[in-house]
Scaffold this active site. Sequence first.
Site, short mmCIF file in Angstrom:
data_model
loop_
_atom_site.label_atom_id
_atom_site.label_comp_id
_atom_site.label_asym_id
_atom_site.label_seq_id
_atom_site.Cartn_x
_atom_site.Cartn_y
_atom_site.Cartn_z
NE ARG A 41 83.35 -0.23 12.33
CZ ARG A 41 83.66 -1.48 12.32
NH1 ARG A 41 85.19 -1.70 13.01
NH2 ARG A 41 82.83 -2.54 12.35
CG HIS A 111 86.61 -5.42 21.51
ND1 HIS A 111 86.50 -5.21 19.91
CD2 HIS A 111 86.14 -5.74 21.93
CE1 HIS A 111 85.76 -5.80 19.84
NE2 HIS A 111 85.19 -5.97 20.84
CG HIS A 183 84.27 -12.73 20.18
ND1 HIS A 183 84.79 -11.33 20.22
CD2 HIS A 183 83.87 -11.80 18.62
CE1 HIS A 183 84.48 -10.29 20.01
NE2 HIS A 183 83.89 -11.36 18.57
CG HIS A 215 79.01 -9.87 23.44
ND1 HIS A 215 79.75 -9.39 23.02
CD2 HIS A 215 78.44 -8.69 23.96
CE1 HIS A 215 80.20 -7.86 23.19
NE2 HIS A 215 78.91 -7.16 24.06
CG HIS A 230 79.49 -11.58 15.24
ND1 HIS A 230 78.94 -10.51 16.93
CD2 HIS A 230 80.85 -11.80 15.99
CE1 HIS A 230 80.00 -10.56 16.86
NE2 HIS A 230 81.32 -10.87 16.69
CD GLU A 260 79.00 -7.49 20.23
OE1 GLU A 260 79.28 -6.70 20.75
OE2 GLU A 260 79.07 -8.44 20.26
#
Length: 285
Positions: A41, A111, A183, A215, A230, A260
């Site tokens: 983060r 990403h 996703h 993933h 998720h 994840e």
Amino acid sequence: MEQNAYALGAHLSFSKGFLHMGREAAAAGMRTMQFFLRNPRGAGAKPLDEADAAALRDFLCEHSFAPVVAHAPYTLNPCSPDERVRALAAEMLSDDLRRMAHLPGNLYNFHPGSRLKQPPGDAVKTIAALLNRLLTPDMRTTVLLETMAGKGSEVGGTFSELRAILERVELQDKVGVCFDTCHVWDAGYDIVRDLDGVLDAFDREVGLSRLRCIHLNDSLNPCGGRKDRHALLGEGHIGMDALCRVVTHPALCALPMVLETPTDTAGHAAELRVVLRHIQKEETA
């Protein structure tokens, strides 16, 4: 734990170092793993312990791990319209690739970013330009663009957008794609009812040869929800049957697959056991 015939693993904490992380993965029955090299983060990273990285490299080889995955921080936005944000993204990506050079032959996933008010084409060109600046012929890390859910101004919510980036990269052998099941489902690709059709579309747009990692996540949203939330495997809208079809699909089954899901290492180990038992049950039915 059941024999992990597939390259299944999960996202683990890097807080106690490389070798500790590898041992934790092996103890949980994993054959791959994913981790952050820095604050996910923020931007800060601890100094690299080269001896610890070398110890993990040996450990992975001794225990026949599939390629492992380093994940870029969520703050990395290589296509931001803010020059300072783009400069920070370049700095973090460059430093992470320097660190990954101590774990040759593995994967680095990021990403593609958020374009905000920019035209999509401008964002695509900016991402590709950064990769062309940083990728080198001698590097032994493969950099992966992740399939995204398409929320807001995210780049990478369609296979064609990923292709538009990749086709502009000069060193084609240094890039690939990470396919996130949550996703792509949230982006509107129906992997529950038409996994083969989705993979055919990916092959037409991007090429299955570019697919290097999965993933493996369930989703709290219906198909096309574009929210990226998720869920634990089997507890979302995708479901265990469809996720196990991903694991065992001939075009995917040899790839490293990383959970994840919102749980800890013990929870991930339990999920992997459920997956393997489910697959075994289907194979013997």
